[in-house]
Design a protein around this motif. Structure first.
Motif, PDB file in Angstrom:
ATOM      1  N   MET A   1       0.860  -1.160   0.000  1.00  0.00           N
ATOM      2  CA  MET A   1       0.000   0.000   0.000  1.00  0.00           C
ATOM      3  C   MET A   1       0.910   1.227   0.000  1.00  0.00           C
ATOM      4  SD  MET A   1      -2.618   1.284   2.974  1.00  0.00           S
ATOM      5  CE  MET A   1      -3.523  -0.215   2.852  1.00  0.00           C
ATOM      6  N   LYS A   2       0.594   2.146  -0.817  1.00  0.00           N
ATOM      7  CA  LYS A   2       1.372   3.373  -0.907  1.00  0.00           C
ATOM      8  C   LYS A   2       0.557   4.516  -0.304  1.00  0.00           C
ATOM      9  CE  LYS A   2       4.416   5.751  -3.913  1.00  0.00           C
ATOM     10  NZ  LYS A   2       5.776   5.323  -4.022  1.00  0.00           N
ATOM     11  N   LEU A   3       1.171   5.202   0.643  1.00  0.00           N
ATOM     12  CA  LEU A   3       0.520   6.333   1.294  1.00  0.00           C
ATOM     13  C   LEU A   3       1.099   7.628   0.755  1.00  0.00           C
ATOM     14  CD1 LEU A   3       0.560   5.161   5.014  1.00  0.00           C
ATOM     15  CD2 LEU A   3      -1.315   4.960   3.387  1.00  0.00           C
ATOM     16  N   THR A   4       0.276   8.667   0.789  1.00  0.00           N
ATOM     17  CA  THR A   4       0.781   9.990   0.432  1.00  0.00           C
ATOM     18  C   THR A   4       1.668  10.489   1.565  1.00  0.00           C
ATOM     19  OG1 THR A   4      -1.021  11.203   1.483  1.00  0.00           O
ATOM     20  CG2 THR A   4      -1.375  10.497  -0.812  1.00  0.00           C
ATOM     21  N   GLN A   5       2.424  11.533   1.311  1.00  0.00           N
ATOM     22  CA  GLN A   5       3.275  12.119   2.340  1.00  0.00           C
ATOM     23  C   GLN A   5       2.423  12.575   3.531  1.00  0.00           C
ATOM     24  OE1 GLN A   5       6.586  12.224   2.366  1.00  0.00           O
ATOM     25  NE2 GLN A   5       6.689  13.276   4.334  1.00  0.00           N
ATOM     26  N   ALA A   6       1.275  13.187   3.250  1.00  0.00           N
ATOM     27  CA  ALA A   6       0.384  13.667   4.316  1.00  0.00           C
ATOM     28  C   ALA A   6      -0.147  12.497   5.147  1.00  0.00           C
ATOM     29  CB  ALA A   6      -0.770  14.470   3.721  1.00  0.00           C
ATOM     30  N   GLN A   7      -0.505  11.397   4.498  1.00  0.00           N
ATOM     31  CA  GLN A   7      -0.995  10.228   5.218  1.00  0.00           C
ATOM     32  C   GLN A   7       0.108   9.634   6.093  1.00  0.00           C
ATOM     33  OE1 GLN A   7      -2.325   8.129   1.696  1.00  0.00           O
ATOM     34  NE2 GLN A   7      -4.464   8.224   2.393  1.00  0.00           N
ATOM     35  N   SER A   8       1.312   9.519   5.559  1.00  0.00           N
ATOM     36  CA  SER A   8       2.439   8.989   6.328  1.00  0.00           C
ATOM     37  C   SER A   8       2.726   9.848   7.550  1.00  0.00           C
ATOM     38  CB  SER A   8       3.693   8.917   5.455  1.00  0.00           C
ATOM     39  OG  SER A   8       3.544   7.952   4.454  1.00  0.00           O
ATOM     40  N   GLU A   9       2.680  11.156   7.383  1.00  0.00           N
ATOM     41  CA  GLU A   9       2.916  12.062   8.506  1.00  0.00           C
ATOM     42  C   GLU A   9       1.817  11.930   9.563  1.00  0.00           C
ATOM     43  OE1 GLU A   9       3.381  15.907   6.709  1.00  0.00           O
ATOM     44  OE2 GLU A   9       5.298  15.359   5.792  1.00  0.00           O
ATOM     45  N   ALA A  10       0.578  11.793   9.095  1.00  0.00           N
ATOM     46  CA  ALA A  10      -0.539  11.634  10.030  1.00  0.00           C
ATOM     47  C   ALA A  10      -0.373  10.353  10.851  1.00  0.00           C
ATOM     48  CB  ALA A  10      -1.861  11.623   9.272  1.00  0.00           C
ATOM     49  N   VAL A  11      -0.012   9.257  10.203  1.00  0.00           N
ATOM     50  CA  VAL A  11       0.199   7.996  10.909  1.00  0.00           C
ATOM     51  C   VAL A  11       1.337   8.135  11.911  1.00  0.00           C
ATOM     52  CG1 VAL A  11       0.945   5.598  10.633  1.00  0.00           C
ATOM     53  CG2 VAL A  11      -0.788   6.523   9.117  1.00  0.00           C
ATOM     54  N   ILE A  19      -8.782   5.150   4.554  1.00  0.00           N
ATOM     55  CA  ILE A  19      -8.343   4.570   3.283  1.00  0.00           C
ATOM     56  C   ILE A  19      -9.465   3.728   2.707  1.00  0.00           C
ATOM     57  CG2 ILE A  19      -5.882   4.562   3.868  1.00  0.00           C
ATOM     58  CD1 ILE A  19      -6.181   1.574   4.529  1.00  0.00           C
ATOM     59  N   LYS A  20      -9.373   3.444   1.457  1.00  0.00           N
ATOM     60  CA  LYS A  20     -10.351   2.605   0.777  1.00  0.00           C
ATOM     61  C   LYS A  20      -9.632   1.311   0.388  1.00  0.00           C
ATOM     62  CE  LYS A  20     -14.501   2.938  -1.328  1.00  0.00           C
ATOM     63  NZ  LYS A  20     -15.732   3.180  -0.643  1.00  0.00           N
ATOM     64  N   VAL A  21     -10.173   0.175   0.772  1.00  0.00           N
ATOM     65  CA  VAL A  21      -9.644  -1.129   0.386  1.00  0.00           C
ATOM     66  C   VAL A  21     -10.741  -1.824  -0.397  1.00  0.00           C
ATOM     67  CG1 VAL A  21      -8.716  -3.328   1.185  1.00  0.00           C
ATOM     68  CG2 VAL A  21      -8.172  -1.223   2.434  1.00  0.00           C
ATOM     69  N   GLY A  22     -10.578  -1.840  -1.699  1.00  0.00           N
ATOM     70  CA  GLY A  22     -11.658  -2.353  -2.543  1.00  0.00           C
ATOM     71  C   GLY A  22     -12.870  -1.459  -2.366  1.00  0.00           C
ATOM     72  N   GLU A  23     -13.962  -2.062  -1.980  1.00  0.00           N
ATOM     73  CA  GLU A  23     -15.182  -1.278  -1.735  1.00  0.00           C
ATOM     74  C   GLU A  23     -15.367  -0.927  -0.263  1.00  0.00           C
ATOM     75  OE1 GLU A  23     -18.716  -4.476  -1.417  1.00  0.00           O
ATOM     76  OE2 GLU A  23     -17.724  -4.448  -3.375  1.00  0.00           O
ATOM     77  N   TRP A  24     -14.394  -1.307   0.572  1.00  0.00           N
ATOM     78  CA  TRP A  24     -14.499  -1.090   2.016  1.00  0.00           C
ATOM     79  C   TRP A  24     -13.825   0.212   2.444  1.00  0.00           C
ATOM     80  CZ3 TRP A  24     -17.588  -4.428   4.399  1.00  0.00           C
ATOM     81  CH2 TRP A  24     -17.802  -5.663   3.807  1.00  0.00           C
ATOM     82  N   ASP A  25     -14.537   1.006   3.254  1.00  0.00           N
ATOM     83  CA  ASP A  25     -13.935   2.173   3.899  1.00  0.00           C
ATOM     84  C   ASP A  25     -13.242   1.677   5.158  1.00  0.00           C
ATOM     85  OD1 ASP A  25     -14.922   4.049   2.064  1.00  0.00           O
ATOM     86  OD2 ASP A  25     -16.861   4.077   3.072  1.00  0.00           O
ATOM     87  N   CYS A  26     -11.971   1.979   5.300  1.00  0.00           N
ATOM     88  CA  CYS A  26     -11.176   1.483   6.427  1.00  0.00           C
ATOM     89  C   CYS A  26     -10.442   2.626   7.111  1.00  0.00           C
ATOM     90  CB  CYS A  26     -10.150   0.461   5.937  1.00  0.00           C
ATOM     91  SG  CYS A  26     -10.890  -0.989   5.168  1.00  0.00           S
TER      92      CYS A  26
END
Length: 69
Positions: A1-11, A19-26
Motif C-alpha cells: 500500500m502506498k501512502l501519500t506524504q500527508a498520510q504517512s505524517e498523520a500515521v 483509506i479505501k480497500v476495494g469497496e471497504w472504507d477502512c
C-alpha cells in the motif's frame, strides 16, 4: 500500500488515516495504538463480566481501579 506524504505524517503522529480497500472504507492506525485500544476493550469486557458474575449492586466502586490502568 502506498501512502501519500500527508498520510504517512498523520500515521507517524498517531492519527487515524481513512483509506479505501476495494469497496471497504477502512481506518489505518499504528499497531502500537491498535494494541492499546485492544487492551482497553479487553479490560472493559473483563470488568463487565466480573460485575455480572458478582451481581454487585454497586459496580461503580470498581471504576477507580479501571481508571488507574
Amino acid at each position: 500500500m502506498k501512502l501519500t506524504q500527508a498520510q504517512s505524517e498523520a500515521v507517524s503522529r498517531g492519527e487515524k488515516v481513512s483509506i479505501k480497500v476495494g469497496e471497504w472504507d477502512c481506518i489505518l492506525i499504528r499497531e502500537d495504538l491498535f494494541e492499546k485500544l485492544q487492551e482497553i476493550r479487553d479490560t472493559e469486557e473483563t470488568y463487565g463480566a466480573v460485575i455480572e458474575a458478582l451481581d454487585d449492586e454497586n459496580p461503580d466502586q470498581y471504576l477507580e481501579y479501571l481508571n488507574e490502568k
